[in-house]
Write a protein that holds these residues in place. Structure first.
Motif, PDB file in Angstrom:
ATOM      1  N   PRO A   7       0.824  -1.219   0.000  1.00 32.57           N
ATOM      2  CA  PRO A   7       0.000   0.000   0.000  1.00 32.57           C
ATOM      3  C   PRO A   7       0.857   1.268   0.000  1.00 32.57           C
ATOM      4  O   PRO A   7       1.994   1.279   0.467  1.00 32.57           O
ATOM      5  N   PRO A  16      -3.807   0.423  -2.910  1.00 34.13           N
ATOM      6  CA  PRO A  16      -3.366  -0.941  -2.589  1.00 34.13           C
ATOM      7  C   PRO A  16      -2.011  -1.311  -3.159  1.00 34.13           C
ATOM      8  O   PRO A  16      -1.396  -2.293  -2.720  1.00 34.13           O
ATOM      9  N   ASN A  17      -1.529  -0.578  -4.172  1.00 25.49           N
ATOM     10  CA  ASN A  17      -0.218  -0.875  -4.750  1.00 25.49           C
ATOM     11  C   ASN A  17       0.327   0.383  -5.421  1.00 25.49           C
ATOM     12  O   ASN A  17      -0.339   1.419  -5.475  1.00 25.49           O
ATOM     13  N   ASP A  48      -7.840  -3.132 -10.393  1.00 25.05           N
ATOM     14  CA  ASP A  48      -6.917  -3.631  -9.374  1.00 25.05           C
ATOM     15  C   ASP A  48      -5.581  -2.897  -9.397  1.00 25.05           C
ATOM     16  O   ASP A  48      -4.730  -3.130  -8.531  1.00 25.05           O
ATOM     17  N   GLY A  50      -3.314   0.322  -8.535  1.00 29.50           N
ATOM     18  CA  GLY A  50      -3.437   1.245  -7.415  1.00 29.50           C
ATOM     19  C   GLY A  50      -4.242   2.472  -7.772  1.00 29.50           C
ATOM     20  O   GLY A  50      -5.036   2.962  -6.969  1.00 29.50           O
TER      21      GLY A  50
END
Length: 357
Positions: A7, A16-17, A48, A50
């Motif tokens: 994160p 999240p990324n 999905d 970031g």
């Protein structure tokens, strides 16, 4: 590469990324600038990552350059984008709308009002553009008056507010790729003698005023900007002072506390290092053509906080999963980049579709 899957905070959000979908014009909007129905699926497929940065989206009729690009200033456009953002959020994604004013990179046949483009100065870019009648030379733009420059700042502010109404997590100002904001930077496109031309501070003024207005309207932590120092496409020449303009500009933008700075890198590593030193918030780095084996290198070195990828994400809706499992990537079909149908847009297979049962 493991660090890119952890994160990271960007503005008011925890992503999240460290992977970003770069903005990519796809020219599939409806004639009124409303995102097409397939855009909902296209962006949701890639939620999905970031952060998703959308295709360039015009803030006004004057801002449109190409055929069938989306806008974000009418009620219909807001309603269309709300479907896109809702679909991305339903899959856990974060999405910002890129505000793109094409400036002189426009043709009257492509805009709702069929007027010539507007720009810092009445200098044509010297390149043709695709229109409904085929390729046509771009005519010389009309130079904005000083009051019209200020009105354009207001147009950006209004579009940012409308983007938030549409459910976007923020906006990214398109200050790159030879469009209006960068046209103000370049002496080859800006020969103004008012407060928006001449000195470095004057040529940087429009970008800073747009960023400040949007930050005031929606919050600095939902405001970002993309720059491409050294771009020479479509008649843009920033001259010998170009690197110093960016050093000044980035330092001034940093004072606003924006969510992130997005750099499309053109190869000047010394300038990139200076930008990194001057910028205290999140920095997203896009290196066009970067090979897969180097993904994560700039995050690992600390040069960037996030990395943006375009064609690999375009062709791989499950880009993050493929990286994590070292799976092969689909190749992008360049013939379907602009305009068209689901082909080359929403029909790239995911791993689960590509592997026989």
């Amino acid at each position: 590469m493991d660090q890119v899957f952890t994160p990271v905070r960007v503005g008011r959000y925890i992503l999240p990324n460290h992977l970003v979908m770069a903005p990519m014009t796809r020219s599939r909007a409806e004639p009124d600038g409303t995102p097409g129905a397939l855009a909902v699926e296209y962006y949701a497929q890639r939620a999905d990552l970031g952060l998703i940065v959308t295709e360039g989206t015009q803030p006004s009729d004057d801002g449109q350059g190409y055929l069938t690009t989306p806008g974000i200033y009418t009620d219909a456009q807001v309603a269309g984008w709300r479907k896109v953002t809702s679909a991305a959020h339903a899959k856990g994604g974060h999405i910002v709308i890129q505000l793109m004013h094409a400036g002189r990179m426009s043709h009257p046949d492509n805009t709702p009002h069929h007027r010539q483009g507007v720009a810092p100065s009445a200098i044509a870019p010297g390149t043709p553009m695709f229109t409904a009648k085929g390729m046509q030379d771009i005519p010389a733009p009309r130079a904005l008056t000083t009051d019209e420059v200020r009105q354009t700042v207001t147009d950006f502010r209004h579009a940012a507010r409308r983007a938030i109404e549409a459910g976007a997590d923020g906006v990214e100002i398109h200050g790159a790729n030879a469009y209006l904001v960068q046209q103000f930077f370049a002496p080859s496109a800006n020969v103004r003698t008012d407060e928006y031309g001449g000195s470095i501070a004057n040529r940087a003024r429009f970008a800073i005023e747009v960023a400040a207005a949007i930050a005031d309207e929606i919050g600095a932590d939902r405001t970002a900007i993309r720059l491409s120092p050294g771009t020479t496409m479509w008649g843009i020449d920033e001259g010998a002072e170009g690197p110093d303009l960016y050093r000044y500009l980035v330092a001034e933008l940093d004072k606003l506390g924006l969510a992130y700075l997005h750099i499309m890198h053109q190869g000047n590593e010394s300038l990139l290092a200076d930008i990194r030193e001057r910028w205290k918030q999140a920095l997203i780095l896009n290196r066009p053509g970067r090979p897969r084996e180097q993904i994560g290198a700039d995050v690992a070195s600390g040069l960037a906080d996030l990395e943006a990828y375009g064609q690999m994400v375009l062709a791989n809706p499950d880009f993050v999963a493929r990286l994590k499992t070292n799976a092969p990537m689909n190749d992008a079909d360049r013939t379907t980049f602009f305009g068209g149908t689901a082909r080359g847009y929403t029909d790239y297979p995911a791993l689960s579709e590509a592997v026989p049962a």
